[in-house]
Design an enzyme around this catalytic site. Structure first.
Site, PDB file in Angstrom:
ATOM      1  N   ARG A  85       0.817  -1.199   0.000  1.00  0.00           N
ATOM      2  CA  ARG A  85       0.000   0.000   0.000  1.00  0.00           C
ATOM      3  C   ARG A  85       0.857   1.259   0.000  1.00  0.00           C
ATOM      4  NH1 ARG A  85      -4.820   2.456   3.675  1.00  0.00           N
ATOM      5  NH2 ARG A  85      -4.656   4.503   2.741  1.00  0.00           N
ATOM      6  N   ARG A  94      -6.532   1.816  -3.413  1.00  0.00           N
ATOM      7  CA  ARG A  94      -5.494   1.167  -2.610  1.00  0.00           C
ATOM      8  C   ARG A  94      -5.580  -0.350  -2.706  1.00  0.00           C
ATOM      9  NH1 ARG A  94      -7.758   3.884   1.928  1.00  0.00           N
ATOM     10  NH2 ARG A  94      -7.483   5.711   0.682  1.00  0.00           N
ATOM     11  N   ASP A  97      -6.643  -1.740   2.591  1.00  0.00           N
ATOM     12  CA  ASP A  97      -6.903  -0.777   3.654  1.00  0.00           C
ATOM     13  C   ASP A  97      -7.514  -1.560   4.809  1.00  0.00           C
ATOM     14  OD1 ASP A  97      -7.370   2.357   4.015  1.00  0.00           O
ATOM     15  OD2 ASP A  97      -9.023   1.285   4.968  1.00  0.00           O
ATOM     16  N   ASP A  99      -9.167  -0.923   8.579  1.00  0.00           N
ATOM     17  CA  ASP A  99      -9.625   0.064   9.570  1.00  0.00           C
ATOM     18  C   ASP A  99      -9.973  -0.633  10.866  1.00  0.00           C
ATOM     19  OD1 ASP A  99      -9.443   2.365   7.990  1.00  0.00           O
ATOM     20  OD2 ASP A  99     -11.414   2.040   7.113  1.00  0.00           O
TER      21      ASP A  99
HETATM   22  O1  GSY Z   1     -11.716   3.515   4.331  1.00  0.00           O
HETATM   23  C1  GSY Z   1     -11.720   2.510   3.440  1.00  0.00           C
HETATM   24  C2  GSY Z   1     -11.256   2.881   2.074  1.00  0.00           C
HETATM   25  N1  GSY Z   1     -12.342   3.351   1.226  1.00  0.00           N
HETATM   26  C3  GSY Z   1     -13.378   2.646   0.731  1.00  0.00           C
HETATM   27  C4  GSY Z   1     -13.778   1.297   0.864  1.00  0.00           C
HETATM   28  O2  GSY Z   1     -13.140   0.460   1.534  1.00  0.00           O
HETATM   29  N2  GSY Z   1     -14.925   0.938   0.188  1.00  0.00           N
HETATM   30  C5  GSY Z   1     -15.656   1.814  -0.571  1.00  0.00           C
HETATM   31  N3  GSY Z   1     -16.736   1.389  -1.177  1.00  0.00           N
HETATM   32  N4  GSY Z   1     -15.272   3.121  -0.690  1.00  0.00           N
HETATM   33  C6  GSY Z   1     -14.167   3.522  -0.045  1.00  0.00           C
HETATM   34  N5  GSY Z   1     -13.598   4.728  -0.016  1.00  0.00           N
HETATM   35  C7  GSY Z   1     -12.513   4.617   0.765  1.00  0.00           C
HETATM   36  S1  GSY Z   1     -11.468   5.923   1.121  1.00  0.00           S
END
Ligand code: GSY
Length: 166
Positions: A85, A94, A97, A99
């Protein structure tokens, strides 16, 4: 490992082979000393939140861990790095990710670490998978269960990816 703290995490990927990345990340997590993957959701294909970019694959998992929140965060960031990443754009595409969403019923408000994750209550790509494996867990900021939050969110951008993810 003895009984640990119960933690919820969200995983997302929209670059490279996202299905392989998410499965691989979860099995690597299970191998880290002090972390056990207790439950994992199915995979979902989700419309991107943020600038135009490919759809994501998202999933959630419940961990049991003896690591404290700070150390767990560093461990998750290291795992993201192992998957190549690179943080380019804040909201951009990315490879992986991860969280940290919930840590027991704790609330933490530090510049680099907020628990519960501040945006989880508005994100269907988190709430839909999380409600599969943690429907009764109460978000300590809202006092609402994950099931209730998942019912209240617009889930139109979230679709099951495959029937089974194991
Ligand atoms: O915070 C997670 C990264 N992320 C995502 C994701 O994991 N899924 C979707 N659908 N949209 C996202 N936008 C981000 S930034």
């Amino acid at each position: 490992m003895g009984i640990g703290h119960r933690v919820a995490i969200g995983l997302g990927s929209n670059l490279g082979n996202s299905e392989a990345t998410l499965k691989d990340a979860l099995s690597k997590l299970d191998f880290i000393p002090g972390i056990r993957v207790e439950a994992r959701s199915h995979l979902y294909q989700t419309a991107p939140i943020g600038p135009p970019q490919p759809d994501y694959l998202n999933a959630c998992a419940i961990l049991l861990t003896t690591l404290d929140p700070e150390y767990l965060l560093q461990t998750l960031l290291n795992l993201e790095k192992q998957f190549g990443r690179v943080r380019r754009e804040r909201w951009g595409a990315r490879t992986l990710d991860i969280d940290l969403l919930l840590y027991e019923n704790w609330t933490i408000d530090l510049p680099h670490l907020q628990i519960p994750h501040p945006r989880m209550t508005e994100r269907a790509f988190v709430l839909v998978p999380l409600s599969e494996i943690a429907s009764d867990w109460v978000n300590p900021l809202t006092g609402k269960t994950i099931a209730t939050l998942a019912q209240q969110v617009d889930r139109s951008g979230v679709k099951p990816f495959r029937q089974f993810f194991h």
